[in-house]
Scaffold this motif. Structure first.
Motif, PDB file in Angstrom:
ATOM      1  N   GLU A 293       0.824  -1.203   0.000  1.00  0.00           N
ATOM      2  CA  GLU A 293       0.000   0.000   0.000  1.00  0.00           C
ATOM      3  C   GLU A 293       0.863   1.259   0.000  1.00  0.00           C
ATOM      4  O   GLU A 293       1.974   1.275   0.518  1.00  0.00           O
ATOM      5  CB  GLU A 293      -0.931  -0.001   1.216  1.00  0.00           C
ATOM      6  CG  GLU A 293      -1.893  -1.182   1.255  1.00  0.00           C
ATOM      7  CD  GLU A 293      -2.796  -1.272   0.032  1.00  0.00           C
ATOM      8  OE1 GLU A 293      -3.047  -0.224  -0.608  1.00  0.00           O
ATOM      9  OE2 GLU A 293      -3.247  -2.388  -0.293  1.00  0.00           O
ATOM     10  N   GLY A 294       0.313   2.314  -0.581  1.00  0.00           N
ATOM     11  CA  GLY A 294       0.953   3.616  -0.522  1.00  0.00           C
ATOM     12  C   GLY A 294       2.153   3.806  -1.425  1.00  0.00           C
ATOM     13  O   GLY A 294       2.870   4.799  -1.299  1.00  0.00           O
ATOM     14  N   GLU A 295       2.390   2.870  -2.346  1.00  0.00           N
ATOM     15  CA  GLU A 295       3.571   2.967  -3.210  1.00  0.00           C
ATOM     16  C   GLU A 295       3.185   3.109  -4.677  1.00  0.00           C
ATOM     17  O   GLU A 295       2.106   2.700  -5.100  1.00  0.00           O
ATOM     18  CB  GLU A 295       4.458   1.727  -3.034  1.00  0.00           C
ATOM     19  CG  GLU A 295       5.112   1.619  -1.662  1.00  0.00           C
ATOM     20  CD  GLU A 295       6.229   2.626  -1.446  1.00  0.00           C
ATOM     21  OE1 GLU A 295       6.504   3.432  -2.355  1.00  0.00           O
ATOM     22  OE2 GLU A 295       6.830   2.596  -0.356  1.00  0.00           O
ATOM     23  N   GLU A 296       4.108   3.681  -5.444  1.00  0.00           N
ATOM     24  CA  GLU A 296       3.917   3.880  -6.873  1.00  0.00           C
ATOM     25  C   GLU A 296       4.413   2.662  -7.653  1.00  0.00           C
ATOM     26  O   GLU A 296       5.034   1.765  -7.104  1.00  0.00           O
ATOM     27  CB  GLU A 296       4.686   5.134  -7.328  1.00  0.00           C
ATOM     28  CG  GLU A 296       4.385   6.400  -6.556  1.00  0.00           C
ATOM     29  CD  GLU A 296       3.088   7.062  -7.007  1.00  0.00           C
ATOM     30  OE1 GLU A 296       2.505   6.607  -8.016  1.00  0.00           O
ATOM     31  OE2 GLU A 296       2.670   8.042  -6.349  1.00  0.00           O
ATOM     32  N   HIS A 297       4.165   2.699  -8.942  1.00  0.00           N
ATOM     33  CA  HIS A 297       4.572   1.637  -9.862  1.00  0.00           C
ATOM     34  C   HIS A 297       6.087   1.432  -9.826  1.00  0.00           C
ATOM     35  O   HIS A 297       6.856   2.359  -9.980  1.00  0.00           O
ATOM     36  CB  HIS A 297       4.119   2.036 -11.275  1.00  0.00           C
ATOM     37  CG  HIS A 297       4.427   1.048 -12.335  1.00  0.00           C
ATOM     38  ND1 HIS A 297       3.838  -0.185 -12.410  1.00  0.00           N
ATOM     39  CD2 HIS A 297       5.269   1.116 -13.401  1.00  0.00           C
ATOM     40  CE1 HIS A 297       4.274  -0.831 -13.460  1.00  0.00           C
ATOM     41  NE2 HIS A 297       5.153  -0.059 -14.084  1.00  0.00           N
ATOM     42  N   CYS A 298       6.524   0.204  -9.591  1.00  0.00           N
ATOM     43  CA  CYS A 298       7.942  -0.186  -9.633  1.00  0.00           C
ATOM     44  C   CYS A 298       8.824   0.653  -8.708  1.00  0.00           C
ATOM     45  O   CYS A 298       9.983   0.938  -9.019  1.00  0.00           O
ATOM     46  CB  CYS A 298       8.476  -0.139 -11.063  1.00  0.00           C
ATOM     47  SG  CYS A 298       7.825  -1.460 -12.093  1.00  0.00           S
ATOM     48  N   PHE A 299       8.280   1.026  -7.561  1.00  0.00           N
ATOM     49  CA  PHE A 299       9.019   1.857  -6.602  1.00  0.00           C
ATOM     50  C   PHE A 299      10.317   1.202  -6.147  1.00  0.00           C
ATOM     51  O   PHE A 299      11.296   1.882  -5.833  1.00  0.00           O
ATOM     52  CB  PHE A 299       8.126   2.144  -5.381  1.00  0.00           C
ATOM     53  CG  PHE A 299       7.777   0.911  -4.591  1.00  0.00           C
ATOM     54  CD1 PHE A 299       8.530   0.530  -3.504  1.00  0.00           C
ATOM     55  CD2 PHE A 299       6.687   0.119  -4.962  1.00  0.00           C
ATOM     56  CE1 PHE A 299       8.221  -0.622  -2.788  1.00  0.00           C
ATOM     57  CE2 PHE A 299       6.360  -1.017  -4.250  1.00  0.00           C
ATOM     58  CZ  PHE A 299       7.128  -1.396  -3.160  1.00  0.00           C
ATOM     59  N   GLN A 300      10.344  -0.132  -6.085  1.00  0.00           N
ATOM     60  CA  GLN A 300      11.502  -0.849  -5.541  1.00  0.00           C
ATOM     61  C   GLN A 300      12.722  -0.728  -6.451  1.00  0.00           C
ATOM     62  O   GLN A 300      13.855  -0.905  -5.982  1.00  0.00           O
ATOM     63  CB  GLN A 300      11.154  -2.319  -5.290  1.00  0.00           C
ATOM     64  CG  GLN A 300      11.288  -3.271  -6.461  1.00  0.00           C
ATOM     65  CD  GLN A 300      10.238  -3.091  -7.538  1.00  0.00           C
ATOM     66  OE1 GLN A 300       9.395  -2.219  -7.484  1.00  0.00           O
ATOM     67  NE2 GLN A 300      10.279  -3.941  -8.548  1.00  0.00           N
ATOM     68  N   ILE A 301      12.503  -0.412  -7.715  1.00  0.00           N
ATOM     69  CA  ILE A 301      13.621  -0.234  -8.646  1.00  0.00           C
ATOM     70  C   ILE A 301      14.163   1.189  -8.558  1.00  0.00           C
ATOM     71  O   ILE A 301      15.371   1.414  -8.575  1.00  0.00           O
ATOM     72  CB  ILE A 301      13.179  -0.572 -10.079  1.00  0.00           C
ATOM     73  CG1 ILE A 301      12.853  -2.067 -10.174  1.00  0.00           C
ATOM     74  CG2 ILE A 301      14.259  -0.190 -11.097  1.00  0.00           C
ATOM     75  CD1 ILE A 301      12.318  -2.500 -11.514  1.00  0.00           C
ATOM     76  N   TYR A 302      13.262   2.149  -8.410  1.00  0.00           N
ATOM     77  CA  TYR A 302      13.676   3.552  -8.325  1.00  0.00           C
ATOM     78  C   TYR A 302      14.287   3.903  -6.968  1.00  0.00           C
ATOM     79  O   TYR A 302      15.209   4.710  -6.886  1.00  0.00           O
ATOM     80  CB  TYR A 302      12.480   4.466  -8.597  1.00  0.00           C
ATOM     81  CG  TYR A 302      11.960   4.381 -10.001  1.00  0.00           C
ATOM     82  CD1 TYR A 302      12.620   5.011 -11.050  1.00  0.00           C
ATOM     83  CD2 TYR A 302      10.814   3.657 -10.298  1.00  0.00           C
ATOM     84  CE1 TYR A 302      12.161   4.936 -12.353  1.00  0.00           C
ATOM     85  CE2 TYR A 302      10.324   3.566 -11.606  1.00  0.00           C
ATOM     86  CZ  TYR A 302      11.009   4.209 -12.622  1.00  0.00           C
ATOM     87  OH  TYR A 302      10.545   4.122 -13.909  1.00  0.00           O
ATOM     88  N   HIS A 303      13.758   3.290  -5.902  1.00  0.00           N
ATOM     89  CA  HIS A 303      14.203   3.627  -4.548  1.00  0.00           C
ATOM     90  C   HIS A 303      14.417   2.340  -3.748  1.00  0.00           C
ATOM     91  O   HIS A 303      13.656   2.019  -2.822  1.00  0.00           O
ATOM     92  CB  HIS A 303      13.161   4.511  -3.857  1.00  0.00           C
ATOM     93  CG  HIS A 303      12.739   5.701  -4.658  1.00  0.00           C
ATOM     94  ND1 HIS A 303      13.575   6.782  -4.872  1.00  0.00           N
ATOM     95  CD2 HIS A 303      11.588   5.977  -5.320  1.00  0.00           C
ATOM     96  CE1 HIS A 303      12.945   7.671  -5.624  1.00  0.00           C
ATOM     97  NE2 HIS A 303      11.740   7.204  -5.903  1.00  0.00           N
ATOM     98  N   PRO A 304      15.468   1.581  -4.065  1.00  0.00           N
ATOM     99  CA  PRO A 304      15.629   0.248  -3.476  1.00  0.00           C
ATOM    100  C   PRO A 304      15.978   0.235  -1.993  1.00  0.00           C
ATOM    101  O   PRO A 304      15.906  -0.833  -1.363  1.00  0.00           O
ATOM    102  CB  PRO A 304      16.756  -0.371  -4.310  1.00  0.00           C
ATOM    103  CG  PRO A 304      17.530   0.794  -4.828  1.00  0.00           C
ATOM    104  CD  PRO A 304      16.519   1.870  -5.069  1.00  0.00           C
ATOM    105  N   GLN A 305      16.320   1.385  -1.405  1.00  0.00           N
ATOM    106  CA  GLN A 305      16.751   1.399  -0.004  1.00  0.00           C
ATOM    107  C   GLN A 305      15.640   1.738   0.980  1.00  0.00           C
ATOM    108  O   GLN A 305      15.872   1.766   2.193  1.00  0.00           O
ATOM    109  CB  GLN A 305      17.920   2.385   0.170  1.00  0.00           C
ATOM    110  CG  GLN A 305      19.158   2.011  -0.641  1.00  0.00           C
ATOM    111  CD  GLN A 305      19.680   0.618  -0.342  1.00  0.00           C
ATOM    112  OE1 GLN A 305      19.583   0.122   0.782  1.00  0.00           O
ATOM    113  NE2 GLN A 305      20.233  -0.034  -1.352  1.00  0.00           N
ATOM    114  N   THR A 306      14.430   1.989   0.512  1.00  0.00           N
ATOM    115  CA  THR A 306      13.339   2.295   1.433  1.00  0.00           C
ATOM    116  C   THR A 306      12.852   1.025   2.136  1.00  0.00           C
ATOM    117  O   THR A 306      13.139  -0.095   1.708  1.00  0.00           O
ATOM    118  CB  THR A 306      12.152   2.948   0.700  1.00  0.00           C
ATOM    119  OG1 THR A 306      11.562   1.982  -0.179  1.00  0.00           O
ATOM    120  CG2 THR A 306      12.591   4.177  -0.074  1.00  0.00           C
ATOM    121  N   HIS A 307      12.108   1.215   3.203  1.00  0.00           N
ATOM    122  CA  HIS A 307      11.607   0.075   3.981  1.00  0.00           C
ATOM    123  C   HIS A 307      10.752  -0.857   3.131  1.00  0.00           C
ATOM    124  O   HIS A 307      10.945  -2.087   3.148  1.00  0.00           O
ATOM    125  CB  HIS A 307      10.793   0.588   5.174  1.00  0.00           C
ATOM    126  CG  HIS A 307      10.120  -0.503   5.962  1.00  0.00           C
ATOM    127  ND1 HIS A 307      10.812  -1.319   6.831  1.00  0.00           N
ATOM    128  CD2 HIS A 307       8.822  -0.924   5.986  1.00  0.00           C
ATOM    129  CE1 HIS A 307       9.972  -2.203   7.364  1.00  0.00           C
ATOM    130  NE2 HIS A 307       8.764  -1.981   6.866  1.00  0.00           N
TER     131      HIS A 307
END
Length: 321
Positions: A293-307
């Protein structure tokens, strides 16, 4: 001195790219290419580029984590990058960084496929290239290739063979799983597939997708641009897995599926719809849906260090066992 005559636009896909009448393509999004690394300073993962085919031009970047390779071989992940079938690359910064992290966390050997992209190479080129790359990787399981890739032969465990991708790459991963259901891969079976924020669409909204604006939606415009001659258009089974005449999802050639959807992603309902359809198809594998929840498309690739990104990466690593 007279100024140069502006180039004439032939067609465009805002805000992604523009094609000019002279055949040149201007891309407005996408990260720069970066070279492979002998040992990445952050993850200690080594990478190198390999040629799969000269004609057509298919290559890959292979990632090898720093582990004790004498003790055991590693699971293999064949990865298909996202980018709406027209952006990004196996050699781009974002996917290079992301797959360094995946290889390190999962202790897996990753093969990131460099398939041809639109508009220079309209679909179905990317699907055919990805299938050829998959066959090339699995050909190493028989250990008969004199011209083979040493990392695959020496370190790859083909009983733990996975495919995956993000967005359009997740779409490709789904379609190769369907194709594996009907064609052999030299005795290699796909243990599992990771579909992160998969790109599926169709002529009719599903679940709580808005009706208004559906015809002008981004997935609709992308598909028309990258595959203008697609039989049945947006209801081609490659983009709409439940279109009339589409192969049964019960034939997916994978033992398990891991699907991610994000709360702020326009594709989220389509991912849930696909998950439900797989469960109801009679497929005999295990399927899991992870909602972030609360995340954008493919967020893990753009910002891999977030929780939340670390949570996604950890879940993928635990899937690749």
């Amino acid at each position: 001195m007279a100024s140069a005559t502006p180039k004439e636009i032939a067609r465009e896909l805002p805000p992604l790219l523009r094609v000019y009448t002279d055949g040149s393509v201007e891309r407005f999004l996408g990260s720069p290419f970066v070279p492979p690394t002998l040992e990445d300073p952050e993850t200690l993962v080594s990478s190198k580029d390999v040629v799969i085919s000269e004609n057509p031009s298919i290559s890959a970047r292979v990632f090898l984590p720093k582990v004790d390779h004498q003790k055991k071989k590693l699971p293999i992940l064949v990865y298909f990058h996202g980018g709406a079938f027209c952006l990004e690359s196996a050699f781009s910064f974002l996917h290079h960084r992301y797959l360094n992290i995946i290889a390190s966390e999962a202790k897996a050997l990753v093969v990131s496929v460099e398939y041809r992209v639109a508009p220079e190479h309209p679909l179905p080129a990317a699907y055919e290239d990805s299938w050829e790359a998959l066959k090339w990787v699995t050909s190493h399981s028989r250990n008969e290739r004199k011209d083979g890739e040493a990392w695959l032969i020496d370190h790859g465990e083909f009983t733990r063979f996975y495919v995956g991708g993000d967005t359009s790459g997740a779409n490709i991963a789904h379609n190769v799983c369907l194709r594996v259901g009907g064609e052999a891969l030299g005795g290699v079976r796909i243990a599992g597939a990771v579909l992160a924020f998969p790109l599926f669409w169709g002529s009719e909204p599903v679940l709580s997708e808005p009706v208004e604006g559906h015809e002008e939606s981004s997935p609709m415009r992308v598909w028309k641009f990258v595959y203008p001659d697609a039989p049945r258009g947006i209801d081609n089974p490659l983009i709409n897995p439940l279109a009339p005449g589409a192969p049964s999802l019960a034939t997916l050639g994978s033992r398990k599926l891991l699907i991610f959807v994000a709360g702020k992603d326009d594709l989220r309902e389509r991912g849930v719809w696909y998950y439900d359809a797989v469960k109801e198809s009679g497929w005999q594998g295990d399927v899991e849906l992870v909602r972030v929840e609360g995340e954008e498309h493919c967020f893990q690739i753009y910002h891999p260090q977030t929780h939340n990104s670390k949570g996604v990466i950890s879940r993928i690593a635990s899937f690749l066992v």
